[in-house]
Design a protein around this motif. Structure first.
Motif, PDB file in Angstrom:
ATOM      1  N   ALA A   1       0.840  -1.208   0.000  1.00 49.81           N
ATOM      2  CA  ALA A   1       0.000   0.000   0.000  1.00 49.81           C
ATOM      3  C   ALA A   1       0.870   1.250   0.000  1.00 49.81           C
ATOM      4  CB  ALA A   1      -0.863   0.012   1.252  1.00 49.81           C
ATOM      5  N   GLY A   2       0.299   2.319  -0.526  1.00 52.07           N
ATOM      6  CA  GLY A   2       1.034   3.578  -0.505  1.00 52.07           C
ATOM      7  C   GLY A   2       0.089   4.737  -0.240  1.00 52.07           C
ATOM      8  N   VAL A   3      -0.479   4.784   0.961  1.00 50.18           N
ATOM      9  CA  VAL A   3      -1.300   5.933   1.360  1.00 50.18           C
ATOM     10  C   VAL A   3      -0.528   6.631   2.466  1.00 50.18           C
ATOM     11  CG1 VAL A   3      -3.482   6.696   2.347  1.00 50.18           C
ATOM     12  CG2 VAL A   3      -3.447   4.777   0.753  1.00 50.18           C
ATOM     13  N   LEU A   4       0.048   7.802   2.131  1.00 51.15           N
ATOM     14  CA  LEU A   4       0.978   8.466   3.048  1.00 51.15           C
ATOM     15  C   LEU A   4       0.275   9.532   3.886  1.00 51.15           C
ATOM     16  CD1 LEU A   4       4.020   8.982   0.634  1.00 51.15           C
ATOM     17  CD2 LEU A   4       3.297   6.913   1.831  1.00 51.15           C
ATOM     18  N   GLU A   5       0.458   9.432   5.212  1.00 52.14           N
ATOM     19  CA  GLU A   5      -0.018  10.481   6.115  1.00 52.14           C
ATOM     20  C   GLU A   5       0.891  11.704   5.958  1.00 52.14           C
ATOM     21  OE1 GLU A   5       0.277   8.883  10.023  1.00 52.14           O
ATOM     22  OE2 GLU A   5      -1.336   7.411   9.749  1.00 52.14           O
TER      23      GLU A   5
ATOM     24  N   ILE B   1     -16.185  10.216   2.941  1.00 44.93           N
ATOM     25  CA  ILE B   1     -15.510  10.743   4.135  1.00 44.93           C
ATOM     26  C   ILE B   1     -14.656  11.915   3.660  1.00 44.93           C
ATOM     27  CG2 ILE B   1     -13.869  10.269   5.990  1.00 44.93           C
ATOM     28  CD1 ILE B   1     -16.489   8.770   6.328  1.00 44.93           C
ATOM     29  N   ASP B   2     -15.117  13.137   3.977  1.00 41.56           N
ATOM     30  CA  ASP B   2     -14.428  14.354   3.530  1.00 41.56           C
ATOM     31  C   ASP B   2     -13.312  14.660   4.528  1.00 41.56           C
ATOM     32  OD1 ASP B   2     -15.533  17.723   2.542  1.00 41.56           O
ATOM     33  OD2 ASP B   2     -13.531  16.844   2.816  1.00 41.56           O
ATOM     34  N   MET B   3     -12.187  14.008   4.365  1.00 35.69           N
ATOM     35  CA  MET B   3     -11.085  14.130   5.329  1.00 35.69           C
ATOM     36  C   MET B   3     -10.677  15.580   5.507  1.00 35.69           C
ATOM     37  SD  MET B   3      -8.549  10.967   4.365  1.00 35.69           S
ATOM     38  CE  MET B   3      -8.385  11.419   2.631  1.00 35.69           C
ATOM     39  N   ASN B   4     -10.548  16.285   4.393  1.00 31.57           N
ATOM     40  CA  ASN B   4     -10.044  17.663   4.453  1.00 31.57           C
ATOM     41  C   ASN B   4     -10.938  18.522   5.340  1.00 31.57           C
ATOM     42  OD1 ASN B   4      -9.973  20.612   3.229  1.00 31.57           O
ATOM     43  ND2 ASN B   4      -8.009  19.619   2.748  1.00 31.57           N
ATOM     44  N   HIS B   5     -12.243  18.411   5.132  1.00 29.19           N
ATOM     45  CA  HIS B   5     -13.187  19.220   5.936  1.00 29.19           C
ATOM     46  C   HIS B   5     -13.219  18.738   7.387  1.00 29.19           C
ATOM     47  CE1 HIS B   5     -16.833  21.110   7.378  1.00 29.19           C
ATOM     48  NE2 HIS B   5     -17.353  19.916   7.637  1.00 29.19           N
ATOM     49  N   LEU B   6     -13.270  17.433   7.581  1.00 24.57           N
ATOM     50  CA  LEU B   6     -13.466  16.875   8.930  1.00 24.57           C
ATOM     51  C   LEU B   6     -12.235  17.015   9.818  1.00 24.57           C
ATOM     52  CD1 LEU B   6     -15.455  13.713   7.841  1.00 24.57           C
ATOM     53  CD2 LEU B   6     -16.366  15.542   9.297  1.00 24.57           C
ATOM     54  N   THR B   7     -11.051  17.224   9.180  1.00 25.99           N
ATOM     55  CA  THR B   7      -9.824  17.293   9.997  1.00 25.99           C
ATOM     56  C   THR B   7      -9.197  18.687   9.952  1.00 25.99           C
ATOM     57  OG1 THR B   7      -8.391  16.652   8.146  1.00 25.99           O
ATOM     58  CG2 THR B   7      -9.320  14.864   9.510  1.00 25.99           C
ATOM     59  N   GLY B   8      -9.955  19.653   9.411  1.00 26.45           N
ATOM     60  CA  GLY B   8      -9.409  21.020   9.364  1.00 26.45           C
ATOM     61  C   GLY B   8      -8.277  21.158   8.376  1.00 26.45           C
ATOM     62  N   GLY B   9      -8.362  20.416   7.231  1.00 27.35           N
ATOM     63  CA  GLY B   9      -7.404  20.655   6.141  1.00 27.35           C
ATOM     64  C   GLY B   9      -6.389  19.559   5.890  1.00 27.35           C
ATOM     65  N   LYS B  10      -6.490  18.427   6.609  1.00 26.02           N
ATOM     66  CA  LYS B  10      -5.506  17.365   6.382  1.00 26.02           C
ATOM     67  C   LYS B  10      -5.937  16.458   5.224  1.00 26.02           C
ATOM     68  CE  LYS B  10      -3.757  17.178  11.117  1.00 26.02           C
ATOM     69  NZ  LYS B  10      -3.553  16.294  12.306  1.00 26.02           N
ATOM     70  N   ASN B  11      -4.929  15.921   4.511  1.00 31.30           N
ATOM     71  CA  ASN B  11      -5.191  15.031   3.372  1.00 31.30           C
ATOM     72  C   ASN B  11      -4.235  13.837   3.456  1.00 31.30           C
ATOM     73  OD1 ASN B  11      -6.885  17.163   2.077  1.00 31.30           O
ATOM     74  ND2 ASN B  11      -4.897  18.216   1.924  1.00 31.30           N
ATOM     75  N   VAL B  12      -4.312  12.949   2.492  1.00 29.94           N
ATOM     76  CA  VAL B  12      -3.299  11.886   2.367  1.00 29.94           C
ATOM     77  C   VAL B  12      -2.757  11.926   0.941  1.00 29.94           C
ATOM     78  CG1 VAL B  12      -4.309  10.354   4.130  1.00 29.94           C
ATOM     79  CG2 VAL B  12      -4.992  10.114   1.721  1.00 29.94           C
ATOM     80  N   MET B  13      -1.589  11.327   0.766  1.00 29.40           N
ATOM     81  CA  MET B  13      -0.959  11.255  -0.567  1.00 29.40           C
ATOM     82  C   MET B  13      -0.937   9.783  -0.984  1.00 29.40           C
ATOM     83  SD  MET B  13       0.995  13.013  -2.864  1.00 29.40           S
ATOM     84  CE  MET B  13       2.036  14.288  -2.111  1.00 29.40           C
ATOM     85  N   VAL B  14      -1.485   9.481  -2.157  1.00 27.72           N
ATOM     86  CA  VAL B  14      -1.432   8.115  -2.685  1.00 27.72           C
ATOM     87  C   VAL B  14      -0.190   8.016  -3.558  1.00 27.72           C
ATOM     88  CG1 VAL B  14      -2.591   6.415  -4.161  1.00 27.72           C
ATOM     89  CG2 VAL B  14      -3.923   7.820  -2.566  1.00 27.72           C
ATOM     90  N   TYR B  15       0.796   7.227  -3.111  1.00 26.39           N
ATOM     91  CA  TYR B  15       2.072   7.103  -3.811  1.00 26.39           C
ATOM     92  C   TYR B  15       2.629   5.730  -3.470  1.00 26.39           C
ATOM     93  CZ  TYR B  15       6.811   8.452  -5.425  1.00 26.39           C
ATOM     94  OH  TYR B  15       8.010   8.529  -6.092  1.00 26.39           O
ATOM     95  N   GLY B  16       2.708   4.845  -4.462  1.00 25.62           N
ATOM     96  CA  GLY B  16       3.020   3.434  -4.193  1.00 25.62           C
ATOM     97  C   GLY B  16       4.294   3.249  -3.374  1.00 25.62           C
ATOM     98  N   GLN B  17       4.295   2.295  -2.449  1.00 29.85           N
ATOM     99  CA  GLN B  17       5.482   2.031  -1.624  1.00 29.85           C
ATOM    100  C   GLN B  17       6.677   1.661  -2.483  1.00 29.85           C
ATOM    101  OE1 GLN B  17       5.109  -0.101   2.145  1.00 29.85           O
ATOM    102  NE2 GLN B  17       6.866  -1.322   1.577  1.00 29.85           N
ATOM    103  N   THR B  18       6.403   0.987  -3.602  1.00 28.30           N
ATOM    104  CA  THR B  18       7.507   0.622  -4.508  1.00 28.30           C
ATOM    105  C   THR B  18       8.247   1.869  -4.980  1.00 28.30           C
ATOM    106  OG1 THR B  18       6.301  -1.326  -5.288  1.00 28.30           O
ATOM    107  CG2 THR B  18       8.064  -0.488  -6.714  1.00 28.30           C
ATOM    108  N   GLU B  19       7.468   2.916  -5.305  1.00 24.33           N
ATOM    109  CA  GLU B  19       8.084   4.166  -5.823  1.00 24.33           C
ATOM    110  C   GLU B  19       8.855   4.857  -4.699  1.00 24.33           C
ATOM    111  OE1 GLU B  19       6.657   2.515  -8.770  1.00 24.33           O
ATOM    112  OE2 GLU B  19       8.070   4.169  -8.951  1.00 24.33           O
TER     113      GLU B  19
END
Ligand code: APR
Ligand code: PHB
Length: 395
Positions: free
Chosen positions: A45-49, A86-104
């Motif tokens: 997986a590659g979902v980066l906090e 799930i609107d992460m950006n709105h619910l967390t006051g602007g936080k998001n995640v980055m989808v970028y494969g672990q291989t990369e």
């Protein structure tokens, strides 16, 4: 040979630690039992906090991630034929995640290490750790029929769940916590456009499914399958057919199928080692803990272990202080157990357990109905998914 820190394992944890130590002028040698190509062949997986994104920038390897990574402000939960975003950006006051494969990410770390001319010894065998409860720990290994020894100040066990470091600790000095789930994830990678521009987590009567992505032209899909299933039993057509059955009508309409370029079944497990420090040896990443992939926490928990460990080692060498080293295990475990809890909770919320029965099904339905129709409920999903603040409640 001699170095300051001997790192066992050239996965994300070992490579990121090596990079952060190098930037602080601390020498480290990495020994890895596989080849570099083999390490890169692992699909993860590659979902980066945000914490992980910041750490990669701090390590000086974030350029391609920012260019090619996909910034996601939310994700869909599909249940009862209805999608709930799930609107992460709105619910967390602007936080998001980055989808970028672990291989990369691993490739970027490998390239940076090679460019800096830093030592990584691949395809070693018989790695052993010695005297880590003394002031003079050592690592020995075989390479091309020759025996080698590394004298060091510290050993970083970044060698994953099946590594040698945790296995070398006397049983009386370690406590292991484990939960194994009664199903696996059948994953398929395909060079097809993603079914949706965000991830879709599905709880369907036929079981869990996940629609993820690596880029605008490469998709990653998962199906919950019984532990008895074998990947060879699943043709591509059978996979796509089952995925369609678990999706909603828009998903079935949007789905673009194609030949798999990778297909595998992974078991799901929760696992934690306590403590994570043994004299002058530290465990980090999968060597110390495993989460079910539902919450995409594996890489992110590994990254925060490495953040704490690199800070502790830098503090030791630059400030001659043991404070960070002495608090490493407590700091990591505070965050790890919250990641374990969310990963377990999200897994039991979104999967159909083989023997769950009618009562458990109703309770699962009620929990989903509440969470997805309550701002507070959706916020608890969002704030855990984007990652809790570092040292969230370190008292
Ligand atoms: N000697 C040398 N190297 C070893 C040994 C050994 N005895 N045992 C294992 N290794 C290597 C493995 O070949 C692997 O490359 O250690 C590395 C450990 O890497 P990972 O298993 O990827 O663990 P980590 O670096 O902590 O990364 C965690 O990877 O598995 C995913 O979901 C997980 O995203 C998370 C990330
Ligand atoms: C993946 O893209 O492989 C992935 C994404 C999110 C998850 C698990 C896996 O929760």
């Amino acid at each position: 040979m001699r170095t300051q820190v001997a790192i066992i394992g050239a996965g994300p944890s070992g490579l990121l630690l090596g990079q952060l130590l190098h930037k602080a002028g601390i020498d480290a040698i990495i020994v890895e039992r596989q080849s570099g190509d083999y390490v890169l062949s692992r699909i993860r997986a590659g979902v980066l906090e945000q914490v992980c994104i910041d750490l990669l920038d701090e390590a000086g390897v974030g350029e391609r991630m920012h260019q090619e990574g996909l910034l996601h402000t939310g994700f869909e939960m599909l249940y009862g034929g209805q999608r709930h975003r799930i609107d992460m950006n709105h619910l967390t006051g602007g936080k998001n995640v980055m989808v970028y494969g672990q291989t990369e990410l691993t490739r970027d770390l490998m390239d940076a290490r090679t460019k800096a001319g830093l030592p990584t010894v691949y395809e070693v065998s018989d790695v052993a750790v010695h005297d880590f409860d003394s002031q003079k720990p050592r690592v020995t290994y075989q390479k091309d029929g020759q025996s080698h020894e590394i004298e060091c100040d510290f050993i970083a066990g970044c060698d994953g769940f099946h590594g040698v470091c945790r296995a070398s600790i006397p049983r009386s000095s370690i406590t292991e916590f484990e939960k194994v789930y009664p199903f696996g994830w059948l994953g398929l990678l395909s060079d097809t456009p993603p079914v949706h521009d965000e991830l879709i987590y599905v709880n369907s009567p036929r079981g869990f499914a996940l629609c993820s992505q690596r880029s605008q032209t490469r998709s990653r899909y998962y199906l919950q399958v019984p532990l008895t299933d074998k990947v060879d039993e699943w043709t591509d057509d059978a996979f796509w057919q089952e995925l369609r059955l678990r999706l909603d009508a828009p998903g079935r309409e949007q789905l673009v199928t194609g030949p798999s370029i990778e297909k595998s079944i992974a078991p799901l497990r929760s696992f934690v080692t306590e403590p994570m420090r043994f004299g002058r040896m530290f465990l980090a990443g999968d060597a110390a803990h495993i989460v079910p992939p539902t919450g995409a926490k594996g890489l992110n928990l590994a990254a925060t272990d490495v953040k704490y460990l690199s800070s502790a080692l830098i503090e030791y060498y630059q400030e001659k202080s043991n404070a960070g080293i002495d608090s490493y295990s407590v700091r990591c475990l505070k965050r790890i157990w919250k990641g374990e809890r969310f990963s377990w909770w999200f897994t039991q919320l979104m999967h159909r357990f083989p023997d769950q029965g009618a009562m458990a099904s109703r309770l699962q339905e009620a929990e989903l109905d509440y969470l997805l129709n309550s701002e507070a409920g959706s916020r608890t999903i969002a704030e855990n998914y984007v990652g809790l603040p570092l040292d969230f409640d370190l008292s």
